[in-house]
Write a protein that holds these residues in place. Structure first.
Motif: not given
Length: 99
Positions: A24-31, A33-40
């Protein structure tokens, strides 16, 4: 209370919690980052739709210009404010109210 302490001593529970926190917090694909990718991705999709509409409109205008000479004159007058030698052009710009 004892049951809660036993739960925190369980190595499988601790491993599951640690794995969940890591993902959820420390991985390269954390939540976050996923939110930012989705908004982009949503923003890029909106831009794609806008440019597709603009491309369609430009192709329509180009087809109309190639088929009708009167349309070419109208297009030049409206879009580029061109005029004949004996004409005057008045451009009226409406201002929006500022609050």
């Amino acid at each position: 209370m004892k049951r809660l302490i036993d739960l925190f001593r369980n190595k499988y529970f601790l491993a599951t919690v640690a794995f969940a926190l890591w993902m959820l917090f420390f991985d390269k694909n954390d939540m976050i980052s996923q939110y930012e990718y989705r908004s982009q991705a949503n923003k890029l999709q909106e831009e794609k739709e806008y440019f597709e509409k603009e491309t369609f409109q430009i192709k329509k205008d180009l087809n109309e210009l190639n088929t009708n000479l009167n349309t070419a004159e109208k297009f030049a007058r409206e879009k580029y404010f061109m005029k004949k030698d004996n004409e005057d052009v008045f451009v009226i710009i409406k201002e929006e109210k500022k609050d």
